[in-house]
Design a protein around this motif. Structure first.
Motif, PDB file in Angstrom:
ATOM      1  N   ALA A 101       1.027  -1.387  -0.002  1.00 60.51           N
ATOM      2  CA  ALA A 101       0.012  -0.011  -0.088  1.00 60.51           C
ATOM      3  C   ALA A 101       0.897   1.234   0.096  1.00 60.51           C
ATOM      4  O   ALA A 101       0.503   2.382  -0.713  1.00 60.51           O
ATOM      5  N   SER A 102       1.903   1.280   0.604  1.00 65.10           N
ATOM      6  CA  SER A 102       2.927   2.531   0.678  1.00 65.10           C
ATOM      7  C   SER A 102       3.378   2.559  -0.687  1.00 65.10           C
ATOM      8  O   SER A 102       3.583   3.839  -0.827  1.00 65.10           O
ATOM      9  N   ILE A 103       3.748   1.618  -1.257  1.00 67.32           N
ATOM     10  CA  ILE A 103       4.348   1.996  -2.984  1.00 67.32           C
ATOM     11  C   ILE A 103       3.058   2.499  -3.692  1.00 67.32           C
ATOM     12  O   ILE A 103       3.181   3.567  -4.485  1.00 67.32           O
ATOM     13  N   GLU A 107       2.806   6.290  -5.454  1.00 65.19           N
ATOM     14  CA  GLU A 107       2.637   6.521  -6.958  1.00 65.19           C
ATOM     15  C   GLU A 107       1.335   7.125  -7.377  1.00 65.19           C
ATOM     16  O   GLU A 107       1.193   7.858  -8.288  1.00 65.19           O
ATOM     17  N   ALA A 108       0.399   6.899  -6.664  1.00 66.60           N
ATOM     18  CA  ALA A 108      -0.894   7.300  -6.785  1.00 66.60           C
ATOM     19  C   ALA A 108      -0.975   8.928  -6.753  1.00 66.60           C
ATOM     20  O   ALA A 108      -1.374   9.589  -7.479  1.00 66.60           O
ATOM     21  N   VAL A 109      -0.293   9.037  -5.468  1.00 67.48           N
ATOM     22  CA  VAL A 109      -0.086  10.621  -5.198  1.00 67.48           C
ATOM     23  C   VAL A 109       0.786  11.336  -6.308  1.00 67.48           C
ATOM     24  O   VAL A 109       0.279  12.502  -6.900  1.00 67.48           O
ATOM     25  N   ARG A 110       1.792  10.615  -7.030  1.00 62.33           N
ATOM     26  CA  ARG A 110       2.541  11.180  -8.080  1.00 62.33           C
ATOM     27  C   ARG A 110       1.602  11.412  -9.242  1.00 62.33           C
ATOM     28  O   ARG A 110       1.648  12.238  -9.986  1.00 62.33           O
ATOM     29  N   LEU A 111       0.555  10.560  -9.561  1.00 64.91           N
ATOM     30  CA  LEU A 111      -0.305  10.452 -10.873  1.00 64.91           C
ATOM     31  C   LEU A 111      -1.404  11.519 -10.462  1.00 64.91           C
ATOM     32  O   LEU A 111      -1.482  12.328 -11.451  1.00 64.91           O
ATOM     33  N   ILE A 112      -1.730  11.714  -9.461  1.00 59.90           N
ATOM     34  CA  ILE A 112      -2.722  12.808  -9.150  1.00 59.90           C
ATOM     35  C   ILE A 112      -2.122  14.208  -9.004  1.00 59.90           C
ATOM     36  O   ILE A 112      -2.699  15.014  -9.518  1.00 59.90           O
ATOM     37  N   TRP A 113      -1.074  14.417  -8.120  1.00 62.04           N
ATOM     38  CA  TRP A 113      -0.611  15.785  -7.983  1.00 62.04           C
ATOM     39  C   TRP A 113       0.736  16.153  -8.557  1.00 62.04           C
ATOM     40  O   TRP A 113       1.358  17.025  -8.351  1.00 62.04           O
ATOM     41  N   SER A 114       1.002  15.165  -9.580  1.00 59.72           N
ATOM     42  CA  SER A 114       2.360  15.426 -10.417  1.00 59.72           C
ATOM     43  C   SER A 114       3.497  15.247  -9.459  1.00 59.72           C
ATOM     44  O   SER A 114       3.444  14.965  -8.214  1.00 59.72           O
ATOM     45  N   PHE A 115       4.765  15.479 -10.026  1.00 57.66           N
ATOM     46  CA  PHE A 115       5.976  15.216  -9.331  1.00 57.66           C
ATOM     47  C   PHE A 115       6.689  16.545  -8.685  1.00 57.66           C
ATOM     48  O   PHE A 115       7.473  16.368  -7.924  1.00 57.66           O
ATOM     49  N   PHE A 209       8.544  21.614   5.089  1.00 61.50           N
ATOM     50  CA  PHE A 209       9.316  20.447   4.294  1.00 61.50           C
ATOM     51  C   PHE A 209       8.752  20.452   2.909  1.00 61.50           C
ATOM     52  O   PHE A 209       9.183  19.614   2.367  1.00 61.50           O
ATOM     53  N   LEU A 210       7.877  21.065   2.424  1.00 61.61           N
ATOM     54  CA  LEU A 210       7.243  21.110   1.107  1.00 61.61           C
ATOM     55  C   LEU A 210       6.310  20.003   0.994  1.00 61.61           C
ATOM     56  O   LEU A 210       6.629  18.992   1.925  1.00 61.61           O
ATOM     57  N   VAL A 211       5.419  19.942  -0.030  1.00 61.06           N
ATOM     58  CA  VAL A 211       4.449  18.748  -0.025  1.00 61.06           C
ATOM     59  C   VAL A 211       5.224  17.890  -1.078  1.00 61.06           C
ATOM     60  O   VAL A 211       5.045  18.235  -2.273  1.00 61.06           O
ATOM     61  N   SER A 212       5.712  16.892  -0.609  1.00 57.73           N
ATOM     62  CA  SER A 212       6.458  15.931  -1.677  1.00 57.73           C
ATOM     63  C   SER A 212       6.119  14.734  -1.572  1.00 57.73           C
ATOM     64  O   SER A 212       5.910  14.469   0.082  1.00 57.73           O
ATOM     65  N   GLN A 213       6.615  13.731  -2.161  1.00 63.69           N
ATOM     66  CA  GLN A 213       6.474  12.172  -1.950  1.00 63.69           C
ATOM     67  C   GLN A 213       7.417  11.915  -1.076  1.00 63.69           C
ATOM     68  O   GLN A 213       7.216  10.821  -0.279  1.00 63.69           O
ATOM     69  N   SER A 214       8.557  12.486  -0.658  1.00 67.54           N
ATOM     70  CA  SER A 214       9.404  12.170   0.097  1.00 67.54           C
ATOM     71  C   SER A 214       9.189  12.386   1.763  1.00 67.54           C
ATOM     72  O   SER A 214       9.779  12.091   2.651  1.00 67.54           O
ATOM     73  N   LEU A 215       7.933  13.147   2.084  1.00 68.09           N
ATOM     74  CA  LEU A 215       7.440  13.477   3.339  1.00 68.09           C
ATOM     75  C   LEU A 215       7.350  12.051   4.174  1.00 68.09           C
ATOM     76  O   LEU A 215       7.478  12.149   5.204  1.00 68.09           O
ATOM     77  N   GLY A 216       7.072  11.027   3.576  1.00 68.93           N
ATOM     78  CA  GLY A 216       6.681   9.766   4.108  1.00 68.93           C
ATOM     79  C   GLY A 216       7.883   9.202   4.992  1.00 68.93           C
ATOM     80  O   GLY A 216       7.984   8.425   5.820  1.00 68.93           O
ATOM     81  N   THR A 217       9.133   9.735   4.402  1.00 72.44           N
ATOM     82  CA  THR A 217      10.472   9.131   5.219  1.00 72.44           C
ATOM     83  C   THR A 217      10.459   9.502   6.660  1.00 72.44           C
ATOM     84  O   THR A 217      11.191   8.761   7.167  1.00 72.44           O
TER      85      THR A 217
END
Lengths: 287, 382
Positions: A101-103, A107-115, A209-217
């Protein structure tokens, strides 16, 4: 400089603690570590960004909409990632499911909100100076809101009937159902509260820290805090996470490049010396 | 029965190997020309891949719009390298094995990832153009590897010369833990020391770092009169903001190309990024043509400014297609021979020439951020 390190350590520790709260709730409810928690935290940041910047909701409306959205996400997460696998003979199946689910979430976030990392405005865009040290006002909000949410969770689990129901479901779902506890409702409630805590954490962290996919780290440090504090203990998680924040911050005095190695080195040391963590024993007695 | 099985398996193996023979089947004259591309399309560096893809789409629209190359359509075959070394090696091998008729390959900008793929590039004997700038890429003797960049050695030397020119005496350095940060900081430090400038603080930040307040506090304590920062676009905005928040914006700051990119300025904010200097292969604020027109078209098409990778990928594809036309062939060896003859090729980011090493670009810009725009101060050649 020591003051700066202390301020940063406490601030980051409280952020980790907020994440840890959500994690502990799931552990208490279903006895499973949720490896997608960091991504739910990230999702919270993206959802609140959309509510604020795309739907242009005022703060009060945004908070209501945010809670509604988080509850829906929490429920969806539970019914897709946990519920179908709940009776699996191997408990690790659900853990693997959360990893998947984490992966998928990332990827879903990247598709919806772009990169492109998105900008999120802080509640108050100011920095306060304490001597030579600086502190973003957003951290004060993190400390206050995290503190309030932690107290809420503590009282919910330790002092309320609903909390006892949730704990009973977690300890033995079959027995809980036999005495009339609707386990599905108890678990669903926990997932919703957990997602709300992660989402609020994401909302609060995003301006820093900006809204980015790396926030999950950040979840890695929250995991470390939970283990240091004593697995399953709410108090332990808070203390453990603040300790992790401080160790991480002060480790810059020894090494700048390998501070994560210091944090996880301490984690290993704690596990060797006291495998149950700081508050671990008390939990064992209670159980 | 056993003998029949052995015979069948032997035949299967023979046919498999025949299928793997690169020179076995020649693509038809009307078939598209295939160029491979590996970049991060998933994972933490997926943003880079997206910018790259946008650069590719711009190029394909342009080249196929004017009839393709040698009368054939040009297509790009993508493979996701996730921006990490292990995945990149697998991605490159998959790309080569699944596409026997590749003419050339474009690799990404992460030097450590490019260096991991480098031996496989040599084995496949297909020309590959990357955008990495590490000194090890410059020193590579692989005859099939090229880069659209000037090496970190050149950029580091330019940076140190600029710092000296600005009269700095005490310099603090903060750099990323990757090949870019380690490689470039070493050069800058060596050049500064050669020039008699004291390096009062040198810090390497952690992988995936987001909290820079403590590093900046350490810089502040060292009392520098110039700050050097080297990093990737995923962290540069946060670094600029942390320096501003700590009240160090009165100190002159310089960074690598990532600090000149539009995303960094947007993330850090106009006030925080004002006055920053950068050494960059691509200056989005340039008035020079054809770069300025290209940036306008890109921004109109995608709604945001390009990153360096969009432009360098566009230039890499331009050079490959130029080499195909010159060779009048899609044979990788023939195209490789033509790439070695590249001289003063006018790209969007730079003018490219092959000088006996993989680094094709020999120019760079020193820019300063003024009112949110990267303004070119000087163009460094050589």
């Amino acid at each position: 400089m020591v003051l700066q390190l202390f301020i940063t350590g406490i601030s980051m520790g409280m952020l980790y603690a907020l994440m840890a709260m959500g994690l502990i709730l799931i552990v208490k409810a279903v006895g499973v570590l949720n490896f997608a928690h960091g991504q739910l935290f990230m999702l919270g940041a993206y959802i609140t960004w959309s509510l604020t910047n795309q739907l242009k909701l005022p703060l009060w409306a945004m908070i209501i909409a945010m809670i509604v959205c988080f509850c829906i996400v929490g429920l969806s997460f539970m019914f897709t990632v946990y519920w179908p696998l709940r009776n699996s003979p191997w408990k690790v199946t659900v853990v693997i499911s959360t990893l998947g689910a984490s992966i998928a979430l990332k990827e879903a976030v990247r598709l919806i909100w772009s990169f492109i990392p998105l900008l999120s405005k802080p509640l108050i865009d100011k920095v306060i100076r304490i001597g030579d040290a600086v502190m973003n006002v957003q951290y004060i909000f993190i400390i206050i809101i995290s503190g309030a949410l932690m107290l809420f969770v503590y009282f919910l689990f330790e002092k309320t009937f609903i909390g006892k129901i949730m704990q009973a479901t977690a300890q033995n779902r079959y027995a809980a159902e036999l005495i009339g506890i609707p386990s599905v409702v108890a678990i669903a409630g926990t997932y919703m509260i957990s997602m709300c805590m992660s989402g609020v954490g994401g909302w609060l962290a995003a301006p820093l820290f900006l809204v980015s996919q790396s926030l999950g780290t950040f979840a890695q440090k929250a995991f470390a805090g939970i283990v240091v504090g004593g697995f399953g203990s709410i108090k332990g998680a808070v203390v453990g996470c603040v300790l992790v924040g401080l160790i991480e911050s002060f480790s810059i005095l020894i090494t700048d490049a390998y501070k994560d190695a210091v944090v996880f080195g301490v984690l290993i040391l704690v596990l060797i010396i006291r495998p149950t963590g700081i508050f671990g024993e008390k939990i064992e007695e209670k159980a | 029965m056993k003998k029949i099985m052995i015979l069948l398996l032997t035949l299967l193996m023979v046919f498999s190997f025949t299928g793997c023979n690169r020179n076995g089947d020649k693509p038809g004259e009307d078939e598209p020309i295939k160029i491979g591309l590996t970049d991060a399309f998933t994972g933490d560096r997926a943003g880079n891949g997206q910018y790259t893809k946008e650069g590719v789409d711009m190029f394909l629209e342009y080249i196929n719009g004017k009839g393709g190359v040698l009368g054939r359509e040009v297509v790009v075959v993508y493979e996701d390298d996730q921006g990490n070394e292990t995945a990149a090696v697998n991605a490159y091998q998959k790309l080569i094995l699944e596409n026997e008729d590749l003419t050339a390959v474009v690799l990404n900008k992460y030097s450590s990832v490019v260096l991991a793929m480098e031996p496989y590039v040599a084995d496949s004997k297909i020309p590959a153009i990357c955008s990495g700038s590490n000194v090890k890429i410059e020193q590579s003797t692989n005859p099939y590897l090229y880069s659209t960049r000037r090496s970190d050695y050149g950029s580091g030397a330019t940076m140190a010369a600029f710092i000296k020119q600005e009269g700095a005496k005490r310099v603090a350095i903060l750099y990323s833990p990757d090949a870019l940060g380690k490689g470039m900081s070493e050069i800058v430090i060596a050049k500064l020391q050669e020039a008699g400038i004291e390096v009062v603080s040198s810090q390497q930040f952690s992988e995936g770092e987001k909290q820079f307040a403590n590093y900046v506090a350490k810089i502040k304590e060292s009392n520098p009169d110039f700050i050097v920062c080297i990093g990737q676009t995923s962290e540069t905005g946060l670094i600029v903001k942390a320096i501003y928040d700590a009240g160090l914006n009165h100190i002159k700051c310089i960074g690598n190309s990532a600090f000149a990119q539009a995303t960094t300025i947007e993330q850090a904010g106009l006030e925080a990024s004002e006055g920053w200097y950068s050494i960059t292969a691509f200056a989005a604020g340039t008035e020079e043509e054809p770069t300025a027109s290209w940036i306008r078209s890109y921004t109109e098409k995608y709604g945001h400014a390009p990153e360096m990778t969009s432009v360098t990928t566009y230039d890499a594809l331009s050079m490959i297609c130029y080499a195909i036309e010159k060779a009048n062939s899609t044979d990788p060896e023939a195209v490789n021979a033509e790439l070695k003859k590249i001289l003063n090729f006018e790209g969007i980011a730079a003018v490219y020439s092959y000088n006996g090493n993989p680094m094709l670009a020999n120019s760079e810009f020193v820019i300063q951020i003024q009112n949110g725009k990267a303004i070119v101060l000087t163009k460094v050649i050589g």
